[in-house]
Design a protein around this motif. Structure first.
Motif, short mmCIF file in Angstrom:
data_model
loop_
_atom_site.label_atom_id
_atom_site.label_comp_id
_atom_site.label_asym_id
_atom_site.label_seq_id
_atom_site.Cartn_x
_atom_site.Cartn_y
_atom_site.Cartn_z
N ASP A 18 0.77 -1.31 0.06
CA ASP A 18 0.13 -0.14 0.05
C ASP A 18 1.03 1.20 -0.05
OD1 ASP A 18 -2.32 1.55 0.15
OD2 ASP A 18 -2.48 1.51 2.19
N LEU A 19 2.00 1.05 0.83
CA LEU A 19 2.91 2.39 0.87
C LEU A 19 3.52 2.74 -0.53
CD1 LEU A 19 4.67 1.95 4.32
CD2 LEU A 19 2.66 3.47 3.68
N LEU A 20 3.90 1.64 -1.20
CA LEU A 20 4.58 1.82 -2.52
C LEU A 20 3.41 2.16 -3.65
CD1 LEU A 20 6.72 -1.48 -2.85
CD2 LEU A 20 7.53 0.67 -2.41
N LEU A 21 2.42 1.66 -3.49
CA LEU A 21 1.57 2.14 -4.32
C LEU A 21 0.94 3.78 -4.10
CD1 LEU A 21 -1.06 -0.84 -4.40
CD2 LEU A 21 0.35 -0.20 -6.07
N ARG A 22 0.89 4.18 -2.85
CA ARG A 22 0.63 5.41 -2.82
C ARG A 22 1.78 6.50 -3.17
NH1 ARG A 22 -3.34 6.52 1.16
NH2 ARG A 22 -4.41 4.62 2.17
N LYS A 23 3.11 6.05 -3.12
CA LYS A 23 4.24 6.64 -3.40
C LYS A 23 4.14 6.90 -4.97
CE LYS A 23 9.29 6.95 -3.16
NZ LYS A 23 9.46 7.14 -4.60
N ARG A 24 3.72 5.64 -5.66
CA ARG A 24 3.82 5.80 -7.05
C ARG A 24 2.66 6.79 -7.30
NH1 ARG A 24 6.23 6.33 -11.51
NH2 ARG A 24 4.92 5.76 -13.40
N ILE A 25 1.50 6.75 -7.05
CA ILE A 25 0.60 7.81 -7.33
C ILE A 25 0.87 8.92 -7.04
CG2 ILE A 25 -1.87 8.44 -6.53
CD1 ILE A 25 -2.58 5.59 -5.92
N LEU A 82 -8.98 8.04 -10.03
CA LEU A 82 -8.80 6.88 -10.88
C LEU A 82 -7.76 6.00 -10.31
CD1 LEU A 82 -9.79 5.09 -13.42
CD2 LEU A 82 -8.23 6.48 -14.70
N LEU A 83 -6.66 6.53 -9.97
CA LEU A 83 -5.61 5.69 -9.55
C LEU A 83 -5.70 5.18 -8.21
CD1 LEU A 83 -2.50 8.42 -10.69
CD2 LEU A 83 -3.11 6.17 -11.39
N CYS A 84 -6.42 6.04 -7.10
CA CYS A 84 -6.67 5.68 -5.97
C CYS A 84 -7.69 4.37 -5.94
CB CYS A 84 -7.53 6.74 -5.03
SG CYS A 84 -6.33 7.71 -4.50
N ALA A 85 -8.69 4.30 -6.84
CA ALA A 85 -9.57 3.19 -7.13
C ALA A 85 -8.84 2.00 -7.70
CB ALA A 85 -10.84 3.45 -8.35
N LYS A 86 -7.83 1.96 -8.67
CA LYS A 86 -7.10 0.97 -8.88
C LYS A 86 -6.36 0.59 -7.83
CE LYS A 86 -6.38 1.93 -13.62
NZ LYS A 86 -5.19 2.15 -14.92
N ARG A 87 -5.71 1.44 -6.90
CA ARG A 87 -4.93 0.96 -5.78
C ARG A 87 -5.70 0.21 -5.03
NH1 ARG A 87 -4.83 2.53 -0.54
NH2 ARG A 87 -6.03 4.24 -1.19
#
Length: 298
Positions: free
Chosen positions: A234-241, A262-267
């Motif tokens: 989750d931390l990596l996804l948030r950083k990528r967003i 859109l990105l948060c929904a994908k996360r």
């Protein structure tokens, strides 16, 4: 004498000489080992629709891993004669000598993500094989120039090379101990006969070091809880967003917010899929797989 198998993973941008190097090994007279060349391009199909392409691409790569495992099993379970079963002959190219019981299996691909390479390392651990890497180090501009000199059928779009150069995770033996058996090859010099002695000594020594399966104690130490791994992802996804939004040139605040949503929904979807996978397989996602999930945000 029992058979010894080494998985050789090639790493590098397109047009840096990986397939040329493989052909050089295949045609090498009196090679100290049998050579089996598995070129990923022969098994990967380009999908027309990008939406389904990423998922189909992962399935195709999984099929290639299955071929490698089948190949190892067949080599180990057949007689000492250096001969491939007929159902595998069409899937690879080979140069075999019935007097030799060492088999070098070349995985000819870009392997730009560390997670791609780690899956092959895990196969070696499971099958008790040796593992080696050769990194074809080359600047992006030279790779592009060589790619442009290729025929239309063999060249790849320039943007693919550029994107791959940005994402290429070079071997890091210091932080990743399993990448310690890596040979750095200067891809600017494509006359491999100059490196013949060094390369052959490196590969010949590799056969002496089979990767051993993990003990239960090692598994317990390396695998964190499901919650812990999902939290790290989750931390990596948030950083990528955050990186995507920062690099975006949208001047319209509403459009930028739309992209963020859109990105948060994908996360959330990715995290939910990971949780379901953990519950179904009763196992945690390894850190080596993180990049594959983060890639789904692109």
């Amino acid at each position: 004498m029992s058979k010894r198998i080494c998985i050789l993973v090639l790493i590098g941008l397109p047009a840096t000489g990986k397939t040329t190097f493989s052909k050089w090994l295949l045609t090498l007279p009196q090679a100290p080992f049998n050579v089996i060349h598995l070129c990923y391009d022969d098994h990967l199909e380009v999908m027309a629709e990008e939406k389904s392409a990423r998922f189909e691409f992962k399935n195709q790569r999984s099929n290639i891993l299955s071929i490698i495992q089948l190949l190892i099993d067949e080599l180990k379970n057949t007689s000492n004669d250096a001969k491939l079963p007929s159902h595998l002959e069409s899937l690879v190219k080979s140069s075999l000598n019935h007097c030799n019981n060492d088999f070098l299996v070349i995985c000819d691909d870009n392997n730009y993500y560390r997670s791609m390479r780690h899956k092959l390392y895990q196969i070696c651990r499971q099958k008790r094989c040796a593992y080696a890497q050769i990194h074809f180090d080359c600047i992006m501009q030279l790779a592009i120039e060589r790619n442009n000199a290729r025929s239309t059928e063999e060249s790849v779009p320039q943007e693919i090379i550029q994107r791959m150069a940005e994402r290429l995770e070079k071997p890091d033996p210091i932080k990743q101990h399993w990448e310690s058996n890596t040979f750095l090859l200067n891809a600017e010099n494509d006359d491999y006969t100059i490196l013949r002695t060094q390369v052959l000594v490196f590969l010949s020594k590799t056969f002496e070091n089979n990767i051993q399966p993990m003990t239960n104690q090692m598994r317990d130490h390396n695998n964190g809880s499901v919650q812990s791994v999902v939290h790290q992802l989750d931390l990596l996804l948030r950083k990528r967003i955050g990186d995507i939004l920062q690099a975006n040139n949208m001047h319209d605040a509403k459009e930028l917010q739309k992209l963020a949503n859109l990105l948060c929904a994908k996360r959330k979807g990715i995290l939910n899929d990971v949780k379901i996978k953990n519950e179904k397989n009763n196992s945690s996602v390894s850190a080596a797989e993180f990049n594959e999930f983060v890639e789904l945000l692109y």
